[in-house]
Scaffold this active site. Structure first.
Site: not given
Lengths: 527, 527
Positions: A244-245, A264, A301, A394
């Site tokens: 998304g970032g 972030e 996160c 991740e």
């Protein structure tokens, strides 16, 4: 009944766009309320209003801005159970967690109010004239930070209050003097509508220009993309996935004008267990880490997704105890069916890779609810970890991978193979630390926050916090999105040369009417 | 004889690449010295050395770093006439200007040395633990700025010393604790080689790790592109044209990891002449501005390329006097044949647009030299200016365009039509300023520095300076490339959580051994 209309400049728009609804992730049942997608016309209106408001709002006196921020906190607090229940229903997070998050959200707003009111955050620097300097006199130059312009904030799924409509991004942008346009996260539109109404009410109560705040709905990506690409948008803040970032970064790269886009994008937050502590108290480590890995269904996160250690008898005890603890972690509702599905798929795919071994999965799965997380820990050798990039991706959820190295050199190789991280952590006996300075340096080099004998989850909101690390954990490691430092994403310095006091902002006037800390001719002073 | 070999990690490489030479722009005659283009292999070696050096250099004690910076200043000063003569020959700039620039260059290095030695620039923030806080204790969190990694610096053509090999970018990056790799500007390779040798010598004298500095030659764009795209490069600094700056930005966007790329791309630096001062003393304005427009053959990022005023009898007097003054400005050698050609072409193309009218051109053209600048001023109505984007493009050289508005409203429309600028200036009688606050606000909104009754050229190097404005004047308006603030481009904050003093950097230790200003529990203090 929740009003699901878009809010432009603190006022509801007529119903225009397509309606969407939201379901309780723990049951899959539709929740009340319809929300209306914004369109291009609404976006233009919103940015025009924000740009107009900016001219007024950026020059609003600190005390008035502080009043506005506190009024938002009060309006949110006044929503009480209505807001708490809706946030619980939309996020699947427990009531206790949402109550805590509400405290954090209002606390953040009040913290920024205090900072703005105190005033020294503007980094005022004054170099006075030297008219007798040869060969040419020196001008009087005075610099301070000023608001950058309208900021687009993306609500984050995992903090429906503290990183959403009135979260850290909005609070810091408003504190900086920037109007805010929130793109609502479609996982919690009701919560967002309630908070958006609270901000609008606070703006009206405290006499802010209407364009200081807007709230736009979209169940997809069109509105967010249009906001990022809009030439009147002057900065963007986002917390979410790497995918998304990076999509927002790419959109911003297509703009005519460059703007700061702070994304972030999470990380795997490596935790190094040093030999001494593993030998002395492996069970204490387990007690801390089983909790941190599975807190909030691992949807942080700063979730410790990677544990690094050297092979030893203590490590064997740690593995056994960790497995036992993870098996007894009850399942929890994940934020959205999408996140739940991704977690399951990624965990399974990773477990199917060569060389990885499952340590344990949770055995306490609530079958009466849906989208239930299954806490999982697995292990892999350092060699296999380094050889396969998949292991360092991740996995958003209650997952952690233990990487076992043969010796300290191999452990350092693992660290050297890692991308940028929000946090790194060292668990150690005090006495053994001096032997591992190269490990400590290596961890510092790849992360924004280095923790000793703690857990990376639970990010303190304070002036010293750094929540932002080398890419890809964030798009720009020079900034933080948590703590009062978050304001510096949305300001730029302006220098005034040879102006009279009467035309300078109060922060830069010679007699320091706001009584702030300033750097005058290279000395820090309140004079 | 100048050694034109690439410098990798403070040592000359063997001759490897293709040789190129440089000519005196005032005569077109080849100057002594051959320079050897770097290649991919050299670039890899250089970045490996810089990365290795970074691990040591970033932790170098402030006093040692200061010694290194001062040694560079001393070594440059020691080059004396050799350096001055070469810089004059390569740039076509007058001796007096180069002597001044040498003073600025060594002054900058010493200023950063002082700042680093004083130490407070690291923005240390300490929030101490609150072990009795409920529901959970607060950790001890301490944050400070740390170096970001190897920085690539591009030498700028228009400041062969102050914005080149040992210029503001290099000085601030080294002060921050970052190794520097300079890509030499091909217009002054000899000057660059001399300064590169001085830095290398200073690094050896003061015991720095060799990889702290490298210097690479290229007559084209290959080496610069490879440096920007190299994954071990952690930041880039550039001063030059919009085209050049945007090319670097695009290259950086193709990288796997995002890094800060600070490009200063110049601007047209609008100057508003208010009616009162035009009425009272138009000739005084001319005296100031004819000089500022043509200083250094107009080859400054802060050259006043745009003058805005309202039609009046005073303005007519200003125009007549300005024309007379410009006609008497002697031509000057421009930096390169390319810059000279571009200037002539752009000026001619612009003068051929509809609605523009020539005020005057210099009549004193030195025909014994080549690449001579012809100072030119022209005028256009506000309507024509707004209608034709061509009129707001930068023409790098001694050019200025006077835009004449019918009234203040039209003048404000002109300002609203402008892109971001490094500077804006207001020339005014003190009494008339309060009537024009909306003009002042509009100018502040589009620029990084706002000047009253001065000229934008002559950028003071000090703590309060802001040399960086909204896009497209720079790629990120939140930073400056002139003054001590330039260091903040190359640092990122790191927070340490719950560490003992013995393992913290001295800047964060409880007893404040470096005696720096810090923010401790929200109070500024040296305690």
């Amino acid at each position: 009944m929740i009003n699901g209309n878009n809010i432009i400049a603190c006022n509801y728009t007529e119903i225009e766009g397509q309606a969407f609804t939201v379901a309780d992730p723990s049951t899959g049942e539709k929740l009340s309320g319809e929300f209306y997608e914004a369109d291009t016309l609404i976006i233009d209106k919103t940015l025009n209003a924000a740009t107009a408001a900016f001219k007024v709002y950026k020059n609003t006196m600190p005390a008035t801005k502080a009043k506005f921020l506190r009024a938002i906190a009060n309006e949110i607090a006044a929503l009480g159970d209505v807001l708490i229940n809706r946030a619980v229903a939309e996020s699947g997070l427990p009531v206790g967690r949402i109550i805590g998050e509400m405290g954090r959200t209002t606390g953040q707003l009040r913290m920024f109010a205090d900072m703005v009111e105190e005033g020294s955050w503007v980094d005022a620097v004054i170099d006075t004239a030297q008219l007798d300097r040869v060969p040419i006199p020196r001008s009087d130059i005075r610099r301070m930070l000023t608001a950058i312009g309208p900021v687009v904030v993306f609500g984050a799924s995992n903090f429906p209050l503290a990183f959403s409509v009135a979260g850290g991004d909005t609070a810091s942008a408003l504190a900086a003097g920037c109007p805010v346009i929130v793109k609502v996260h479609p996982a919690h539109p009701g919560t967002s509508a309630l908070v958006g109404a609270a901000i609008s009410k606070a703006a009206k109560e405290t006499g802010m220009p209407d364009g200081v705040f807007s709230l736009l709905f979209d169940s997809g990506y069109t509105v967010g993309a249009a906001l990022v690409k809009h030439e009147q948008t002057k900065a963007v803040a986002f917390t979410g996935s790497y995918k998304g970032g990076m999509a927002l970064i790419k959109l911003a790269q297509e703009r005519k004008s460059l703007i700061p886009v702070f994304t972030e994008m999470g990380s795997i937050n490596p935790v190094v267990l040093l030999p001494g502590i593993l030998d002395a108290q492996p069970e204490v480590l387990v007690a801390k880490y089983a909790g941190s890995i599975t807190l909030g269904a691992g949807q942080f996160c700063t979730n410790p997704g990677l544990i690094l250690a050297i092979r030893s008898a203590g490590l064997d005890r740690f593995i056994t105890a960790l497995g036992g603890a993870i098996e007894l972690v009850p399942s929890a509702t994940m934020l959205t069916p999408g996140i739940w599905k991704n977690y399951g798929t990624l965990a399974e795919e990773t477990l199917a890779e060569n060389g990885i071994e499952l340590i344990a999965k949770s055995k306490l799965i609530n079958t009466e609810k849906v989208n239930q997380s299954v806490a999982t820990v697995a292990t892999v050798s350092a060699k296999n970890f380094i050889a396969n990039k998949k292991f360092s991706e991740e996995i958003f959820g209650p997952w952690s991978l233990l990487v076992v190295a043969d010796d300290i050199a191999e452990l350092e190789q693992v660290i050297a193979s890692l991308d940028g991280q929000l946090t790194t952590t060292v668990m150690a006996q005090k006495e053994e630390l001096p032997q591992y300075t190269s490990v400590l340096n290596a961890l510092t080099e790849i992360s924004g926050r280095v923790i000793l004998n703690g857990v990376p989850t639970g990010v303190e909101v304070c002036a010293a916090m750094q929540h932002g690390g080398p890419f890809p954990s964030t798009s720009d490691s020079r900034f933080t999105s948590v703590g009062t430092g978050a304001i510096y994403r949305f300001v730029r310095p302006v220098a005034w040369q040879d102006w009279d006091d009467s035309l300078l902002p109060p922060e830069l006037q010679s007699n320091n009417p706001l009584n702030i800390w300033r750097q005058v001719n290279n000395n820090w002073t309140k004079e």
